[in-house]
Design a protein around this motif. Sequence first.
Motif, short mmCIF file in Angstrom:
data_model
loop_
_atom_site.label_atom_id
_atom_site.label_comp_id
_atom_site.label_asym_id
_atom_site.label_seq_id
_atom_site.Cartn_x
_atom_site.Cartn_y
_atom_site.Cartn_z
N GLN A 173 -1.46 -3.10 3.49
CA GLN A 173 -2.77 -2.66 3.94
C GLN A 173 -3.51 -3.78 4.65
N VAL A 174 -4.27 -3.43 5.69
CA VAL A 174 -5.06 -4.41 6.45
C VAL A 174 -6.46 -3.85 6.66
N MET A 175 -7.40 -4.76 6.92
CA MET A 175 -8.78 -4.36 7.19
C MET A 175 -8.93 -3.80 8.59
N ASP A 176 -8.31 -4.48 9.57
CA ASP A 176 -8.43 -4.11 10.98
C ASP A 176 -7.04 -4.15 11.60
N ALA A 184 0.80 -1.22 0.00
CA ALA A 184 0.00 0.00 0.00
C ALA A 184 0.83 1.27 0.00
N TRP A 185 2.06 1.21 0.50
CA TRP A 185 2.85 2.44 0.67
C TRP A 185 4.28 2.03 1.01
N VAL A 186 5.25 2.90 0.71
CA VAL A 186 6.60 2.74 1.23
C VAL A 186 7.07 4.10 1.73
N GLU A 187 7.62 4.09 2.93
CA GLU A 187 8.10 5.33 3.56
C GLU A 187 9.61 5.26 3.71
N LEU A 188 10.27 6.31 3.25
CA LEU A 188 11.72 6.43 3.46
C LEU A 188 11.95 7.19 4.75
N TYR A 189 12.57 6.52 5.72
CA TYR A 189 12.96 7.19 6.96
C TYR A 189 14.40 7.66 6.80
N THR A 190 14.59 8.96 6.88
CA THR A 190 15.88 9.58 6.56
C THR A 190 16.21 10.64 7.60
N ARG A 191 17.48 10.92 7.76
CA ARG A 191 17.91 12.01 8.63
C ARG A 191 18.14 13.29 7.85
N GLN A 230 10.92 -13.83 11.90
CA GLN A 230 12.35 -13.97 11.65
C GLN A 230 13.09 -12.65 11.76
N GLY A 231 12.38 -11.58 12.10
CA GLY A 231 13.02 -10.30 12.34
C GLY A 231 12.93 -9.27 11.24
N ALA A 232 12.23 -9.58 10.14
CA ALA A 232 12.08 -8.60 9.06
C ALA A 232 11.02 -7.57 9.45
N SER A 233 11.38 -6.29 9.37
CA SER A 233 10.46 -5.22 9.74
C SER A 233 9.57 -4.83 8.56
N PHE A 234 8.32 -4.51 8.87
CA PHE A 234 7.39 -3.95 7.88
C PHE A 234 6.32 -3.21 8.65
N ALA A 235 5.43 -2.56 7.94
CA ALA A 235 4.37 -1.79 8.58
C ALA A 235 3.02 -2.32 8.13
N LEU A 236 2.05 -2.19 9.03
CA LEU A 236 0.65 -2.47 8.73
C LEU A 236 -0.07 -1.13 8.64
N PRO A 289 0.40 1.58 17.12
CA PRO A 289 -0.27 2.40 16.11
C PRO A 289 -0.12 3.90 16.33
N PHE A 290 0.11 4.60 15.22
CA PHE A 290 0.19 6.06 15.23
C PHE A 290 -0.46 6.58 13.96
N GLU A 291 -0.88 7.84 13.99
CA GLU A 291 -1.58 8.44 12.85
C GLU A 291 -0.58 9.11 11.91
N THR A 292 -0.82 8.94 10.61
CA THR A 292 -0.02 9.59 9.58
C THR A 292 -0.97 10.27 8.59
N SER A 293 -0.39 10.99 7.65
CA SER A 293 -1.21 11.64 6.63
C SER A 293 -1.84 10.64 5.68
N TYR A 294 -1.32 9.42 5.64
CA TYR A 294 -1.83 8.41 4.70
C TYR A 294 -2.55 7.26 5.40
N GLY A 295 -2.77 7.36 6.73
CA GLY A 295 -3.52 6.34 7.44
C GLY A 295 -2.94 6.03 8.81
N ARG A 296 -3.53 5.05 9.48
CA ARG A 296 -3.07 4.61 10.80
C ARG A 296 -2.09 3.46 10.60
N VAL A 297 -0.93 3.57 11.23
CA VAL A 297 0.20 2.68 10.95
C VAL A 297 0.75 2.09 12.24
#
Length: 243
Positions: free
Chosen positions: A197-200, A142-149, A234-240, A219-227
């Motif tokens: 993306q998830v339903m709930d 549904a989305w990819v966010e670049l976290y950058t300094r 196995q330790g791989a990070s991702f977002a819902l 969960p926190f609110e963003t401009s593109y939805g609740r994340v």
Amino acid sequence: MAENRASVYGEGVPCWVDAQLPDVEAGKRFYGELFGWTFSEPGEAYGLAVWARLDDEPVATLARKADGRMPTVWTVYFATPDAEALGRRIIAAGGQLITAPLPLDDFGVHALAADPEGAVFGLWQAGGHAGFGRWHEPGTFAWVELYTRDTAGANAFYGDLFHEALFGRDAEPDFGRAVVSEVFPAEMPPHFLTHFQVMDLDDSLGAVRRLGGRVQVPPFETSYGRVAVVTDNQGASFALLRR
């Protein structure tokens, strides 16, 4: 969407994601139950990998790490009509090529690159496989966010590479940039975070825990939805993402 509709993805549009895992079978159990994915083998060109499918459409790849020292991660791939040419532009702009463009039979050409801060991303030049068969719906990308300094630097780098995808399309973009804030560990490097993306959201977080994953950021609110940010078993990070 049919797999061969390469024109859907202009240069710089996220078109595919893959997970590099120590144990693909464990990944199949985790993501199969979390997202309802089924799995098939794409062929010898993909090596030790399986395609994840939703309603028989391709949505991701799960691959076994060839080297245990490699990170366990999700990687996003940006579409390009010419991986060689884009690789040269990445280097000229201060990034680097981690792996040179490599043909995968008639599926397409892939490469791995990094931006000037070291955030890793993939390039995909479509052949018979254009990218996502389904997206922007539950159980899919549904989305990819670049976290950058350095958001100014990131905007300049990606804006030069992918100006049309980021700033010139009528459709909403699938790629955002955010500052690495105090929410995240100080040692965390700049990186791309793939969102599914998830339903709930609350139900999905419960499933992540039950399947052996963990919640990194509640969960926190963003401009593109609740994340919420999680890791798999196995330790791989991702977002819902709940839109």
